[in-house]
Design a protein around this motif. Sequence first.
Motif, short mmCIF file in Angstrom:
data_model
loop_
_atom_site.label_atom_id
_atom_site.label_comp_id
_atom_site.label_asym_id
_atom_site.label_seq_id
_atom_site.Cartn_x
_atom_site.Cartn_y
_atom_site.Cartn_z
N ASP A 699 0.79 -1.13 0.01
CA ASP A 699 0.04 0.02 -0.05
C ASP A 699 0.77 1.21 0.11
O ASP A 699 1.90 1.44 0.85
N VAL A 700 0.59 2.06 -1.00
CA VAL A 700 1.52 3.33 -1.07
C VAL A 700 0.58 4.39 -0.85
O VAL A 700 -0.45 4.53 -1.69
N VAL A 701 0.94 5.36 -0.18
CA VAL A 701 0.34 6.74 0.12
C VAL A 701 1.57 7.83 -0.41
O VAL A 701 2.21 7.92 0.20
N THR A 702 1.03 8.67 -1.39
CA THR A 702 2.03 9.97 -1.61
C THR A 702 1.16 11.04 -1.37
O THR A 702 -0.15 11.17 -1.55
N GLU A 703 1.67 12.13 -0.81
CA GLU A 703 0.92 13.17 -0.42
C GLU A 703 1.91 14.64 -0.71
O GLU A 703 2.98 14.39 -0.18
N GLY A 704 1.32 15.74 -1.03
CA GLY A 704 2.15 16.91 -1.13
C GLY A 704 1.38 18.00 -1.04
O GLY A 704 0.04 18.13 -1.17
N GLY A 705 1.90 19.08 -0.22
CA GLY A 705 1.08 20.30 -0.03
C GLY A 705 1.89 21.54 -0.04
O GLY A 705 2.99 21.67 0.25
N TYR A 706 1.13 22.64 -0.55
CA TYR A 706 1.88 23.91 -0.39
C TYR A 706 1.07 25.19 -0.11
O TYR A 706 -0.47 25.08 -0.51
N LEU A 707 1.38 25.80 0.94
CA LEU A 707 0.29 26.96 1.49
C LEU A 707 0.87 28.46 1.03
O LEU A 707 2.18 28.87 1.17
N PHE A 708 0.42 29.42 0.37
CA PHE A 708 0.55 30.55 0.12
C PHE A 708 0.06 31.54 0.87
O PHE A 708 -1.18 31.54 1.35
N GLY A 709 1.03 32.60 1.33
CA GLY A 709 0.59 33.50 2.28
C GLY A 709 1.45 33.44 3.55
O GLY A 709 1.99 32.32 3.91
N ASP A 743 5.01 24.78 5.58
CA ASP A 743 4.20 25.42 4.69
C ASP A 743 4.27 24.78 3.27
O ASP A 743 3.54 25.51 2.42
N ARG A 744 5.19 23.76 3.04
CA ARG A 744 5.29 23.17 1.84
C ARG A 744 5.77 21.80 2.44
O ARG A 744 6.71 21.50 3.29
N TYR A 745 5.33 20.68 1.70
CA TYR A 745 5.91 19.39 2.18
C TYR A 745 5.51 18.34 0.98
O TYR A 745 4.63 18.39 0.28
N ALA A 746 6.11 17.21 1.23
CA ALA A 746 6.02 16.06 0.40
C ALA A 746 6.21 14.70 1.04
O ALA A 746 7.38 14.62 1.78
N SER A 747 5.37 13.86 1.07
CA SER A 747 5.59 12.63 1.76
C SER A 747 5.23 11.35 1.13
O SER A 747 4.52 11.39 0.07
N MET A 748 5.65 10.26 1.46
CA MET A 748 5.60 8.87 0.76
C MET A 748 5.63 8.05 2.02
O MET A 748 6.42 7.94 3.04
N MET A 749 4.43 6.99 2.02
CA MET A 749 4.32 6.02 2.96
C MET A 749 4.06 4.60 2.30
O MET A 749 3.09 4.62 1.43
N LEU A 750 4.76 3.76 2.71
CA LEU A 750 4.71 2.42 2.02
C LEU A 750 4.71 1.28 3.04
O LEU A 750 5.25 1.40 4.06
N ASP A 751 3.52 0.41 2.92
CA ASP A 751 3.39 -0.57 4.00
C ASP A 751 3.30 -2.00 3.17
O ASP A 751 2.11 -2.00 2.16
N HIS A 752 4.22 -2.79 3.48
CA HIS A 752 4.22 -3.86 2.47
C HIS A 752 3.74 -5.16 3.30
O HIS A 752 4.36 -5.29 4.60
N CYS A 753 2.82 -6.01 2.93
CA CYS A 753 2.52 -7.15 3.46
C CYS A 753 3.18 -8.54 2.66
O CYS A 753 2.74 -8.48 1.63
N PHE A 754 3.89 -9.19 3.29
CA PHE A 754 4.33 -10.34 2.38
C PHE A 754 3.67 -11.71 2.53
O PHE A 754 3.80 -12.65 1.85
N ASN A 755 2.56 -11.54 3.15
CA ASN A 755 1.41 -12.61 3.29
C ASN A 755 2.08 -13.85 3.57
O ASN A 755 1.62 -14.80 3.06
N GLY A 756 3.04 -14.02 4.67
CA GLY A 756 3.68 -15.10 5.09
C GLY A 756 4.88 -15.63 4.01
O GLY A 756 5.21 -16.77 4.31
N VAL A 778 8.37 8.63 4.81
CA VAL A 778 9.26 9.62 4.65
C VAL A 778 8.71 10.86 4.41
O VAL A 778 7.74 11.12 3.61
N LEU A 779 9.12 11.92 5.30
CA LEU A 779 8.31 13.30 5.09
C LEU A 779 9.27 14.19 4.95
O LEU A 779 10.37 14.34 5.66
N TYR A 780 9.21 15.11 3.92
CA TYR A 780 10.28 16.23 3.49
C TYR A 780 9.27 17.35 3.74
O TYR A 780 8.03 17.58 3.36
N GLY A 781 9.86 18.51 4.10
CA GLY A 781 9.06 19.72 4.33
C GLY A 781 10.00 21.14 4.65
O GLY A 781 11.23 20.98 4.81
N GLY A 782 9.24 22.12 5.06
CA GLY A 782 10.11 23.33 5.19
C GLY A 782 9.03 24.56 5.45
O GLY A 782 8.00 24.30 5.12
#
Length: 859
Positions: A699-709, A743-756, A778-782
């Motif tokens: 399962d992979v979730v990628t997310e990014g955000g940016y705030l102006f102001g 106020d700006r970031y990018a992230s990735m989350m990986l969850d692997h199941c080997f199913n035994g 992993v989360l990058y930001g600033g």
Amino acid sequence: MFAHYLSNFIKVLLLIGVLCFLAVNKMLAQTAPPTVVRGILNDAQTQEPLIGVSVYFPDTQIGTVTDVAGKYVLKANQAFSQVRFSYVGYKTVTRFITPNQSQELNLSLDNDSQQLTEVLIKGKRHYRNKNNPAVDLIREVIAHKAANQLQQYNFAEYEQYEKLRFSITNTPEKMQKNFLLRKFPYLISDLDTTTLKGKALLPFYLQEVFSNNYYRRNPDKNKKIITAEKKVDFGEYIDSKGMQAYFNHLYQDIDIYQNNIPVVTNQFLSPIADAAPTFYRFYITDTVATQNGKLIKLTFEPRNETDFLFAGNLYVTQDGNFAVQKADLGISKTINLNWVRDLRIKLDFTPDEAGKYHLSKSEMRADLGLTPKGNFGMYGTRLVAYKNYAFDKPQPINFYDGLPVVTAELVSQPDENFLQANRPDTLTASEATTYTNIETLKNSASFKRTADWATLLIAGYKKAGPNIEIGPVATFYSFNPVEGFRLRFGGRTTPHFSKKINFDTYAAYGFKDEKWKYYLGATYSLSDKTIYDFPVRSVRVSYQQDTKIPGQELQLIQESNVFLSLKRGINDKYLYNKTFNLEYLQEFENHFSYRLGLKRWQQSPAGSLAFERITTSENQSALLSHLTTSELSAELRWAPNEKFFQGKIYRTSFVGRYPVFTLRGIAGVKGLFDGEYNYQQLTLNVFKRFSLSQLGYTDVVTEGGYLFGQVPYPLLSIHRANQTYSYQFQSYNLMNFLEFASDRYASMMLDHCFNGFIFNKIPLIKKTKFREYATLKVLYGGLRPENNPAENNQLLKFPVDASGVTTTYSLEDKPYVEGSLGIGNIFKFFRIDLVKRFSYLDHPDTSELGIRGQFKFDF
């Protein structure tokens, strides 16, 4: 966390609840005794029992198959004078019997096949792929897959009938003694005791779908037009559409020509997958003469019996096409598969005038055991029949536009005349009464009372009259450092009150802060359906005054749930929120939706949290009592082919092979309803599951955000932290609340199941059927200088602890990284992870290692 478990576990728990409460109408008393034939079938030469022989009454669909001991029992309430025995490779035999009597008939069947000459079957210890004629043959089948698939044609169409049936299973004695079924003594009069040896089946779900299907190769497109559909309906207590979606999710179409075959939420490697010779052993065991020519019987088995692989037989044509004419698939009992006692798949292919084989019948049967001893469970079957294939007949260009599945102009719940005229198979006696039985059941007062209490257990709501539900009960009591002991009581109206409008509310009181909290909400449906019926079109308005932890965002669980009261570390930075929301939601049949909103939000610090601003050159500070913002928002969501179960609180989506996209935009407007700041924020979230066959799934979730102001820190992106002891996939499980803001970031989350895949190869451990998990986040930001309090003294200071040490940070120097190794499938529904934090270990009150648990239900 128990509520999260319930929402994940609801897919089967609802069934278990329904299973125990279902009733069937009493059948009309039979005027004549049934016709019963039982016996044993053996091979005439070897006298060994024959497994899977078809035993049936000629010119009917009433039949059974022999078990592993060659035994059979065939029963019908009609008068029949003949019984027929049919098995591939053996002569078909018909015998006369006495109608309306019970009798025993043992037979030895004569072999009708021609054995291959000069075929050597080697033992497992000497098995090898090199110079193995069976492997050479399967490689020819693999090489000719493209020529034997439907995708070889530019256009294709066919008619399809599918029947899905689920039944409760138990021993006949326990069925009769069940304390709930005793309320309905007539139930035992219609139990199916012939399908499973030693078990009685009580059907509770039946669905029949008639459809026309169309395929176009370029560009690739499938279209299904449902022409008629009939299924049971449990009424208000059960989401019948969600139940249908989940059953179809468990019993998906079986395409042996695909590399991976989805079976009860897992991926099995096809015996004719490209990599099949690496994972399977193959043996040529027979040749079979049929009216369509000779077939070669290929027997196959897994090299490792615990992997997600099949065992069975393939029958391959000898005409140079190397097409599969018949397939019998089963699984080993040693496989790492929960609840499944037995599973069988049968595929039949029929040639057309050009000699090409096409799937004509697919049948999947699964026996699911839900108790340790395996007596109580479910038995599900899915039968799909295909006919009237036509090829290279293009439809108009715009025919393939729109949804992949549509409903034609049809009569919902078609009458019996239509069904009898169009069914390829007649229903059994127990199936034939299922529709009327469930219709009567859902209207019975006893069932309604029992289902009401089951809803309280599963969903957390209890009816208080026909128009109001009280709940959710898991939020009635909780505690935290700011409020102390907290009591809450709430409820909502039901569709009986109104289909168009729904009200929900609660009131709560904290005994430490001595403050009342409350919520009032109303939702108005703009369609002719309720707000729970997809697709939704509604307007919602609400006002809430309550506490919130900055940075805590929960999935499928409410914040005041009692099971989240226990938290690690220091957890005393809270907000008092006063929030007004106005929202419009529009969903479409293709699972695209948009949400427009207006929000007025007033935040006040609570606990040790303070809104402190530096105001002079002498570094004097001033405390603000609150911040007020007014926001306009828009959210776009697209979840192609999404299937879900609609619960009382949340929708629980079934993870499929398509990604889910969510785009959010927020605009703060200064001066609008006393809003103090102008800012804009964009966020994109993408979720996708990648199936890796024998290696499990990721399962992979990628997310990014940016705030102006320019905004104070409470309006920044405060990253999702978790200080509970539950494992949360889309949160950082060793991050403290309010530890990082960007106020700006990018992230990735990986969850692997080997199913035994690893544990299954270790002696002793493989008996536990544990499953391995590995996670990386992993989360990058600033922060830009205008939003960093360290560089801009006009902003609010970041929070500090009791010693004056800053506890909120930016991510300027390096990413935040955490990972975990976990063991799942403990007691079949629990997962434990050892989580490690790899960065920012010098922050106060941080933990490098932690143990987290999660209720996780999988097959």
